[in-house]
Design an enzyme around this catalytic site. Structure first.
Site, PDB file in Angstrom:
ATOM      1  N   ASP A  49       0.817  -1.209   0.000  1.00  0.00           N
ATOM      2  CA  ASP A  49       0.000   0.000   0.000  1.00  0.00           C
ATOM      3  C   ASP A  49       0.856   1.265   0.000  1.00  0.00           C
ATOM      4  OD1 ASP A  49      -2.042  -1.844   0.290  1.00  0.00           O
ATOM      5  OD2 ASP A  49      -2.925  -0.882   2.047  1.00  0.00           O
ATOM      6  N   ASP A  50       0.208   2.344  -0.399  1.00  0.00           N
ATOM      7  CA  ASP A  50       0.688   3.725  -0.236  1.00  0.00           C
ATOM      8  C   ASP A  50       1.786   4.153  -1.202  1.00  0.00           C
ATOM      9  OD1 ASP A  50      -1.126   3.607   1.780  1.00  0.00           O
ATOM     10  OD2 ASP A  50       0.281   3.857   3.421  1.00  0.00           O
ATOM     11  N   HIS A 100      -6.496   3.162  -4.037  1.00  0.00           N
ATOM     12  CA  HIS A 100      -6.334   3.358  -2.585  1.00  0.00           C
ATOM     13  C   HIS A 100      -6.710   4.799  -2.231  1.00  0.00           C
ATOM     14  CE1 HIS A 100      -5.032   2.016   1.311  1.00  0.00           C
ATOM     15  NE2 HIS A 100      -3.911   2.700   1.354  1.00  0.00           N
ATOM     16  N   HIS A 104      -5.744   9.536   0.529  1.00  0.00           N
ATOM     17  CA  HIS A 104      -5.581   8.632   1.667  1.00  0.00           C
ATOM     18  C   HIS A 104      -6.267   9.126   2.959  1.00  0.00           C
ATOM     19  CE1 HIS A 104      -3.580   5.767   4.418  1.00  0.00           C
ATOM     20  NE2 HIS A 104      -3.317   5.067   3.339  1.00  0.00           N
ATOM     21  N   HIS A 194       3.882  -2.285   3.000  1.00  0.00           N
ATOM     22  CA  HIS A 194       3.870  -0.922   2.433  1.00  0.00           C
ATOM     23  C   HIS A 194       5.149  -0.647   1.642  1.00  0.00           C
ATOM     24  CE1 HIS A 194       0.911  -0.737   5.648  1.00  0.00           C
ATOM     25  NE2 HIS A 194       0.390   0.305   5.039  1.00  0.00           N
TER      26      HIS A 194
END
Ligand code: ZN
Length: 244
Positions: A49-50, A100, A104, A194
């Protein structure tokens, strides 16, 4: 008086329980979300993620390529706007990308309109970068409320959670990340790691990259197969798989 105090207390209790549930990655109260296969399945899905994140997304891609493993990346739209080339690299290497959101936020605190804007902006960034929208969605922090998943499905997005957490967002040593993951693996798992950081581009994810290398080596030696989320979902829908 006492009655109203008790009623108030139980309302608080219910709200706390609902709040917890709305962040719990495997919770199903607010609609079905995919979070892995039946326990004991010899498949694992690595998810990151991210990102995209300069320079660690590329380092991670090198590591995954060395093992010939495909993973699933949940990208933040504003980073895709900054580095569309990295998003393209991820797809070019055969990995799957998911939405995503654009900035965020925790969607628990967002209105339906704001949630739609987050998903639409990320979708537009992905379309501009890689020529196609994503089919998968992971809510930031796992946060969702009743409308969130319905809105995601309006966008043609399948919500994906996880059941194994690497706790790598504070960049602990690789050995710590590995230990956390290993203590939760039971087969058929979706592992949350991540390659980026929601606060800024450039976060050091060297330990996540190293942990990835070690985890693949270890679980391959135990006959596990590393698959993408769509591959795992396909197996969940065949007879003998579990539905979700
Ligand atoms: Zn995130």
């Amino acid at each position: 008086m006492l009655g109203s105090i008790l009623a108030g207390a139980s309302a608080v209790g219910a709200a706390v329980a609902a709040g917890y549930q709305s962040m719990a990655p495997t919770g199903q109260w607010y609609g079905r979300t995919f979070a892995g296969l039946a326990r004991g399945t010899k498949q694992l899905a690595l998810t990151y993620d991210d990102g995209p994140n300069d320079a660690y997304t590329l380092r991670l891609l090198e590591t995954l390529a060395r093992h010939d493993v495909q993973a699933t990346f949940f990208l933040i739209g504003r980073y895709v706007r900054q580095r569309p080339d990295l998003a393209r690299e991820i797809v070019r290497a055969g990995h799957i990308v998911g939405n995503h959101t654009f900035t965020h936020p925790n969607l628990i605190f967002k209105t339906a309109g704001e949630t739609r804007k987050e998903l639409a902006s990320c979708r537009a960034a992905l379309e501009d970068a890689i020529g196609q929208p994503a089919n998968l969605f992971r809510p930031p922090f796992g946060g969702r409320r009743p409308g969130t998943l319905r809105i995601a499905r309006e966008f043609g997005l399948e919500p994906v959670m996880w059941n194994v957490t690497g706790y790598d967002w504070t960049a602990p040593p690789a050995a710590t990340i590995e230990k956390k993951v290993e203590s939760q693996i039971r087969g058929g798992d979706v592992i949350l790691l991540h390659d980026g950081d929601d606060k800024q581009m450039g976060a050091d994810r060297s330990q996540t990259v190293l942990a990835t290398d070690h985890l693949i080596t270890r679980y391959r030696s135990e006959a596990y197969k590393f698959v993408t989320i769509p591959q795992m979902m396909k197996d969940a829908r065949v007879p003998g798989g579990i539905s979700y």
